[in-house]
Design an enzyme around this catalytic site. Structure first.
Site, PDB file in Angstrom:
ATOM      1  N   ASP A 117      50.291 -43.700  51.944  1.00 30.26           N
ATOM      2  CA  ASP A 117      51.403 -43.018  51.251  1.00 30.26           C
ATOM      3  C   ASP A 117      51.104 -41.527  51.094  1.00 30.26           C
ATOM      4  O   ASP A 117      51.969 -40.680  51.343  1.00 30.26           O
ATOM      5  CB  ASP A 117      51.589 -43.574  49.827  1.00 30.26           C
ATOM      6  CG  ASP A 117      52.275 -44.927  49.814  1.00 30.26           C
ATOM      7  OD1 ASP A 117      53.075 -45.201  50.721  1.00 30.26           O
ATOM      8  OD2 ASP A 117      52.005 -45.707  48.882  1.00 30.26           O
ATOM      9  N   LYS A 135      50.142 -52.461  44.455  1.00 26.06           N
ATOM     10  CA  LYS A 135      49.154 -51.578  45.092  1.00 26.06           C
ATOM     11  C   LYS A 135      47.796 -51.601  44.391  1.00 26.06           C
ATOM     12  O   LYS A 135      46.762 -51.400  45.019  1.00 26.06           O
ATOM     13  CB  LYS A 135      49.696 -50.154  45.196  1.00 26.06           C
ATOM     14  CG  LYS A 135      50.824 -50.055  46.225  1.00 26.06           C
ATOM     15  CD  LYS A 135      51.406 -48.673  46.360  1.00 26.06           C
ATOM     16  CE  LYS A 135      52.693 -48.784  47.179  1.00 26.06           C
ATOM     17  NZ  LYS A 135      53.382 -47.515  47.376  1.00 26.06           N
TER      18      LYS A 135
HETATM   19  P1  NDP Z   1      56.245 -46.475  39.067  1.00 28.94           P
HETATM   20  O1  NDP Z   1      57.003 -47.638  38.539  1.00 28.94           O
HETATM   21  O2  NDP Z   1      54.781 -46.554  39.191  1.00 28.94           O
HETATM   22  O3  NDP Z   1      56.585 -45.158  38.170  1.00 28.94           O
HETATM   23  C1  NDP Z   1      57.900 -44.839  37.832  1.00 28.94           C
HETATM   24  C2  NDP Z   1      57.967 -43.408  37.299  1.00 28.94           C
HETATM   25  O4  NDP Z   1      59.344 -43.057  37.177  1.00 28.94           O
HETATM   26  C3  NDP Z   1      57.348 -43.220  35.935  1.00 28.94           C
HETATM   27  O5  NDP Z   1      56.814 -41.928  35.860  1.00 28.94           O
HETATM   28  C4  NDP Z   1      58.570 -43.368  34.994  1.00 28.94           C
HETATM   29  O6  NDP Z   1      58.415 -42.721  33.759  1.00 28.94           O
HETATM   30  C5  NDP Z   1      59.608 -42.667  35.818  1.00 28.94           C
HETATM   31  N1  NDP Z   1      60.994 -43.059  35.546  1.00 28.94           N
HETATM   32  C6  NDP Z   1      61.607 -44.217  35.873  1.00 28.94           C
HETATM   33  N2  NDP Z   1      62.905 -44.181  35.524  1.00 28.94           N
HETATM   34  C7  NDP Z   1      63.119 -42.957  34.959  1.00 28.94           C
HETATM   35  C8  NDP Z   1      64.251 -42.307  34.403  1.00 28.94           C
HETATM   36  N3  NDP Z   1      65.445 -42.919  34.352  1.00 28.94           N
HETATM   37  N4  NDP Z   1      64.113 -41.041  33.935  1.00 28.94           N
HETATM   38  C9  NDP Z   1      62.928 -40.413  34.003  1.00 28.94           C
HETATM   39  N5  NDP Z   1      61.795 -40.987  34.511  1.00 28.94           N
HETATM   40  C10 NDP Z   1      61.901 -42.236  34.985  1.00 28.94           C
HETATM   41  O7  NDP Z   1      56.940 -46.145  40.477  1.00 28.94           O
HETATM   42  P2  NDP Z   1      56.289 -45.551  41.793  1.00 28.94           P
HETATM   43  O8  NDP Z   1      55.497 -44.343  41.457  1.00 28.94           O
HETATM   44  O9  NDP Z   1      55.637 -46.643  42.566  1.00 28.94           O
HETATM   45  O10 NDP Z   1      57.601 -45.133  42.624  1.00 28.94           O
HETATM   46  C11 NDP Z   1      58.323 -43.975  42.282  1.00 28.94           C
HETATM   47  C12 NDP Z   1      59.398 -43.728  43.317  1.00 28.94           C
HETATM   48  O11 NDP Z   1      58.787 -43.463  44.588  1.00 28.94           O
HETATM   49  C13 NDP Z   1      60.334 -44.910  43.545  1.00 28.94           C
HETATM   50  O12 NDP Z   1      61.659 -44.436  43.553  1.00 28.94           O
HETATM   51  C14 NDP Z   1      59.958 -45.426  44.928  1.00 28.94           C
HETATM   52  O13 NDP Z   1      61.058 -45.979  45.595  1.00 28.94           O
HETATM   53  C15 NDP Z   1      59.497 -44.137  45.613  1.00 28.94           C
HETATM   54  N6  NDP Z   1      58.575 -44.332  46.744  1.00 28.94           N
HETATM   55  C16 NDP Z   1      58.918 -43.821  47.970  1.00 28.94           C
HETATM   56  C17 NDP Z   1      58.094 -43.973  49.076  1.00 28.94           C
HETATM   57  C18 NDP Z   1      58.507 -43.438  50.396  1.00 28.94           C
HETATM   58  O14 NDP Z   1      57.838 -43.764  51.414  1.00 28.94           O
HETATM   59  N7  NDP Z   1      59.535 -42.628  50.480  1.00 28.94           N
HETATM   60  C19 NDP Z   1      56.785 -44.653  48.962  1.00 28.94           C
HETATM   61  C20 NDP Z   1      56.490 -45.136  47.619  1.00 28.94           C
HETATM   62  C21 NDP Z   1      57.376 -44.967  46.567  1.00 28.94           C
HETATM   63  P3  NDP Z   1      57.769 -43.490  32.472  1.00 28.94           P
HETATM   64  O15 NDP Z   1      56.271 -43.375  32.630  1.00 28.94           O
HETATM   65  O16 NDP Z   1      58.287 -42.732  31.316  1.00 28.94           O
HETATM   66  O17 NDP Z   1      58.239 -44.915  32.522  1.00 28.94           O
END
Ligand code: NDP
Length: 265
Positions: free
Chosen positions: A101, A65
């Site tokens: 989004d 993105k």
């Molecule tokens: P990013 O990779 O940009 O960010 C991931 C985030 O999740 C970070 O804050 C990370 O924390 C945290 N994280 C990951 N694993 C864990 C864990 N086990 N415990 C705690 N925190 C965790 O992802 P996105 O923001 O792009 O996507 C996030 C979610 O949104 C995804 O599941 C995606 O599928 C969903 N999504 C849904 C959409 C929809 O239309 N329904 C559209 C877009 C996304 P840290 O910084 O500590 O690594």
């Protein structure tokens, strides 16, 4: 008019429902378009790939993105502000970028009434755009993230931010899992002790993950909270993208029933 071609770019991309959602809508509405998926491994090649494939528009998913944002010639004000583009349309050789989004998410949570304070669990790319649109709409957004790094941008933008270590629980109307915890594993987005302190007073809980009940939603249900997963967010962002793809030829309500069919298949 020759058939217009559209695609979703991502990595991975095989799981995406977008081709089904858009193709059912093209077919139902009689628009001469076709939508496919494309595994884009290198985000920096996004623009040349777009033109090489002769596309008219694309959606962009994880992890491209930001690349999409940089590939555009013209950005709408909101995508410019949040630095993330998930929809691109080609017009007269120029790429126009949008973020659907965030408005999709805003619409998805609008069914929950009397919500003022919102706790985001997670601070990734999706939180970037959704936190800002919520704030623009008058919600008070607090972010709680596992690690410090991603919170920096939010701090600079005057959001209240916490890690698990320095969080002091308060009452929040809406608690949202914005992480990928629970997507491919059974983890919770925050330690159970923290969730046990914020969930009892929440009016509702939302997960942006769709297609499964995450451990987070199961926990929220154990407190008898109204919940919803990310399906409506996905549906609404798709409809708004479709409006851009077809230059607003069809209204939201006209597109909705066709796109919704993709969720019943
Ligand atoms: P990013 O990779 O940009 O960010 C991931 C985030 O999740 C970070 O804050 C990370 O924390 C945290 N994280 C990951 N694993 C864990 C864990 N086990 N415990 C705690 N925190 C965790 O992802 P996105 O923001 O792009 O996507 C996030 C979610 O949104 C995804 O599941 C995606 O599928 C969903 N999504 C849904 C959409 C929809 O239309 N329904 C559209 C877009 C996304 P840290 O910084 O500590 O690594």
């Amino acid at each position: 008019m020759s058939k217009h071609l559209y695609a979703i770019f991502g990595n991975p991309v095989s799981h995406s429902k977008s081709p089904l959602m858009h193709n059912l809508s093209f077919q139902g509405l009689g628009f001469d378009g076709c939508y496919t998926r494309y595994l884009l491994e290198e985000g920096s090649t996004l623009k040349e790939t777009f033109f090489n494939l002769g596309l008219k528009g694309i959606n962009i998913t994880v992890p491209h993105k930001e690349y999409a944002y940089h590939a555009c010639d013209v950005l709408d004000p909101f995508s410019k502000k949040v630095g993330a583009v998930n929809t691109i349309v080609e017009r007269e050789g120029k790429l126009y970028g949008y973020n659907t989004d965030a408005p999709g998410f805003l619409k998805a949570i609008s069914e929950f009434k009397a919500i003022k304070t919102v706790l985001f669990l997670g601070a990734g790319g999706t939180a970037q755009s959704t936190s800002r649109i919520l704030r623009d709409e008058g919600y008070e957004v607090t972010l709680l993230n596992r690690s410090e790094n991603r919170l920096e941008k939010f701090k600079q933008d005057s959001f209240k931010t916490y890690t698990f270590e320095n969080f002091t629980p308060k009452s929040y109307d809406l608690v949202i899992n914005m992480t990928s915890a629970g997507l491919e594993d059974n983890s919770l987005p925050a330690p159970l002790e923290i969730l046990e302190q914020v969930l009892p007073t929440a009016k509702a809980c939302v997960d942006v993950i769709y297609g499964k009940e995450t451990p987070f939603l199961t926990l929220c249900k154990s407190y008898n909270k109204p919940t919803k997963d990310g399906s409506d967010m996905l549906l609404y962002q798709g409809i708004i993208a479709f409006e851009y793809f077809t230059n607003n030829r069809y209204s939201f309500e006209e597109i909705l029933p066709y796109m919704k069919k993709a969720f019943a298949i």
